[in-house]
Design an enzyme around this catalytic site. Structure first.
Site, PDB file in Angstrom:
ATOM      1  N   LYS A  19     115.471  79.888  63.650  1.00  0.00           N
ATOM      2  CA  LYS A  19     114.529  80.486  62.715  1.00  0.00           C
ATOM      3  C   LYS A  19     115.229  80.863  61.414  1.00  0.00           C
ATOM      4  O   LYS A  19     116.344  81.407  61.432  1.00  0.00           O
ATOM      5  CB  LYS A  19     113.887  81.717  63.365  1.00  0.00           C
ATOM      6  CG  LYS A  19     112.816  82.407  62.536  1.00  0.00           C
ATOM      7  CD  LYS A  19     112.193  83.550  63.328  1.00  0.00           C
ATOM      8  CE  LYS A  19     111.123  84.276  62.521  1.00  0.00           C
ATOM      9  NZ  LYS A  19     110.479  85.355  63.311  1.00  0.00           N
TER      10      LYS A  19
ATOM     11  N   SER B 201     105.712  88.255  66.203  1.00  0.00           N
ATOM     12  CA  SER B 201     106.226  87.025  65.603  1.00  0.00           C
ATOM     13  C   SER B 201     106.700  85.967  66.581  1.00  0.00           C
ATOM     14  O   SER B 201     106.814  84.802  66.224  1.00  0.00           O
ATOM     15  CB  SER B 201     107.370  87.341  64.638  1.00  0.00           C
ATOM     16  OG  SER B 201     106.869  87.909  63.459  1.00  0.00           O
TER      17      SER B 201
ATOM     18  N   SER C 108     105.859  85.236  62.627  1.00  0.00           N
ATOM     19  CA  SER C 108     106.673  84.580  61.621  1.00  0.00           C
ATOM     20  C   SER C 108     107.527  83.440  62.153  1.00  0.00           C
ATOM     21  O   SER C 108     108.204  82.746  61.382  1.00  0.00           O
ATOM     22  CB  SER C 108     107.579  85.610  60.938  1.00  0.00           C
ATOM     23  OG  SER C 108     108.453  86.230  61.865  1.00  0.00           O
TER      24      SER C 108
END
Length: 509
Positions: A83, A182, A158
């Site tokens: 990520k 997220s 996210s």
């Protein structure tokens, strides 16, 4: 090519078994993943900066280690996505912010280092909202990530890029993080698995507010077993993280056996007050009806989350004040609207607000734990709406009522964040619109292994129930680029930038 396409669809657990058994080569697997990224990523924009040359060298080294009979790590030879909130040595790390569009870290952060040490081959970064703020993975550096079931719809966030890379079989495992959902939200929206572990299991040495358990790092996978494999590599204590502890990381590698027929399950549509779209309420009732026979009990239960919305506002805003005060005071316009909104909410608060929020979170924690005197699991929808167009930065209203702020629609996940219990999103079929429906399963306080075992057993049982089976995107429809996804990019990053020190760490929803 046919063999490669079959290869990338295998689970991470199966791929690791075949690598260890010399049935496939890490080099062959990496090239198959690179081919899949080249073919599909232009349609969904999930993978951002890549490091193929380094990955090829590492895959070749992994192949030699297998041939020479060396000890192999948990993730040996598995291509992995990181990520884009996590610092990666020599690989562009932008946090989704134009402020860092050219930032190349000089070293991996602790979690990335642990994943590499377990044998993972880092292939590239996965897309995020700016600084991880919001559940829509779009930013001015890379553009938006599209949902593989319909690239014009939101992929969540996210950890949206990670979820989409998994759903499209680009990579077998990807990392994520979670503040208000997220890991769970993008997993739910894309038909994969996202696990929010108990704070402290995966140490976070970069967290500025070290004593605050709101943000965690965690794993994502296409299956619960894949997710467990990555978690076992991530989990470790670190003396830079005051909340970290030794949870026996290797014990997470395989989910423990669980007899669903002995479990007492509570379920809710909204935890008593979360905004949930009427069609999703109906879908949740249908899903519960389809799975209730699997458990010893499956009861609709009422919850008292008090003033959870206001409590999350304060605790979240304090984190944004700590992270972004300098950037905001220097130039508010340098931060995107979501980050600015959080900072400005916090700037208006007082120490009394902060004290109240911690008292309220403690009350919420204690109240929620009482549920587990009578039940082993709590089930709820992960997201309260079906994916909406990514061009809408966030959801402004639901059921005809205006929402409180840009993240209010994430309440079903951030309520659980406040309680600090481990939670996992697993695929539960499709919703009323034909999009993936993610079931949020919450376990006991620090009951991570038991929760993972239950989720694994549920996943296996769901495969035999048409209404609950994991949906998969039609990859044949993703062979053409989606130009709209890059429309918000101001100018492309410099991919060969030099290391320039450490940046302020990003948050996550």
């Amino acid at each position: 090519m046919a063999v490669n396409q079959e290869l990338v669809s295998l689970s991470a657990v199966e791929l690791r078994r075949r690598i260890g058994g010399k049935e496939i080569s890490p080099v062959e697997l990496l090239e198959a993943c690179i081919d899949r990224i080249a073919a599909i990523n232009p349609a969904v924009n999930a993978v951002t900066a890549t490091c193929y040359d380094r990955a090829r060298r590492e895959a070749a080294a992994a192949e030699r280690a297998v041939r020479q009979g060396e000890a192999l790590g948990l993730l040996h030879g598995l291509p992995t996505g990181i990520k884009d909130l996590e610092e990666t040595e020599g690989l562009l790390t932008t946090y989704g912010s134009p402020l860092y569009r050219d930032f190349v870290p000089a070293q991996d952060n602790a979690m990335v280092a642990r994943v590499r040490a377990s044998g993972a081959v880092v292939v590239g970064k996965t897309n995020v909202p700016e600084f991880g703020a919001g559940a829509n993975s779009r930013n001015g550096v890379w553009g938006a990530t599209g949902n593989p079931f319909n690239p014009l719809l939101n992929a969540g966030g996210s950890s949206g890029g990670s979820a989409v890379a998994l759903a499209c079989d680009m990579l077998p495992v990807c990392t994520g993080s979670d503040t208000g959902g997220s890991l769970r939200i993008p997993a739910a929206m894309n038909g994969v698995v996202g696990f929010r572990p108990s704070p402290g299991i995966v140490s976070v040495e970069r967290r500025g507010l070290g004593w605050t358990p709101i943000s965690v790092l965690g794993p994502m996978g296409r299956t619960v077993a894949d997710t467990c494999l990555l978690l076992a590599a991530q989990a470790a204590p670190d003396d830079r993280d005051p909340l970290s502890y030794d949870a026996g990381g290797a014990a997470f590698a395989v989910p423990p056996p669980v007899d669903l027929g002995r479990l007492r399950v509570a379920w809710t549509e909204d935890f008593g007050q979360c905004p949930v779209d009427a069609p999703i309420r109906a879908v949740m009732r249908e899903k519960v009806q389809a799975m209730a026979h699997l458990f010893a009990r499956c009861d609709h239960v009422a919850f008292d989350f008090g003033e959870a919305d206001r409590c999350f506002d304060v605790i979240r805003a304090v984190s944004f004040l700590a992270r972004y005060r300098e950037a905001y005071e220097k130039d508010p316009a340098s931060l995107g609207p979501n980050v600015r909104a959080n900072y400005e909410i916090g700037a208006k608060m007082t120490l009394a607000d902060f004290a109240w929020a911690h008292l309220e979170q403690t009350r919420i924690f204690r109240s929620f734990q009482e549920t587990f005197r009578d039940y082993d699991l709590v089930l709820a929808p992960t997201t309260p709406v079906s994916p909406f167009p990514w061009t809408r930065l966030y959801l402004e209203e639901m059921n005809g009522e205006k929402l409180r702020n840009y993240y209010h629609w994430l309440a079903p996940t951030y309520f659980v964040t406040l309680a600090t219990n481990p939670a996992i999103a697993i695929p539960g079929g499709t919703d009323h619109a034909g999009m993936p429906f993610g079931l949020q399963v919450v376990g006991r306080f620090r009951g991570d292994r038991a929760l993972l075992g239950a989720a694994h057993a549920m996943e296996q049982a769901f495969e035999a129930i048409a209404a609950l089976r994991r949906p998969r995107p039609d990859l044949a429809k993703l062979t053409k680029p989606t130009p709209e996804l890059k429309s918000i990019v101001t100018h492309p990053p410099v991919l060969d930038a030099r290391p320039s020190g450490h940046a302020t760490s990003g948050a996550s929803v």
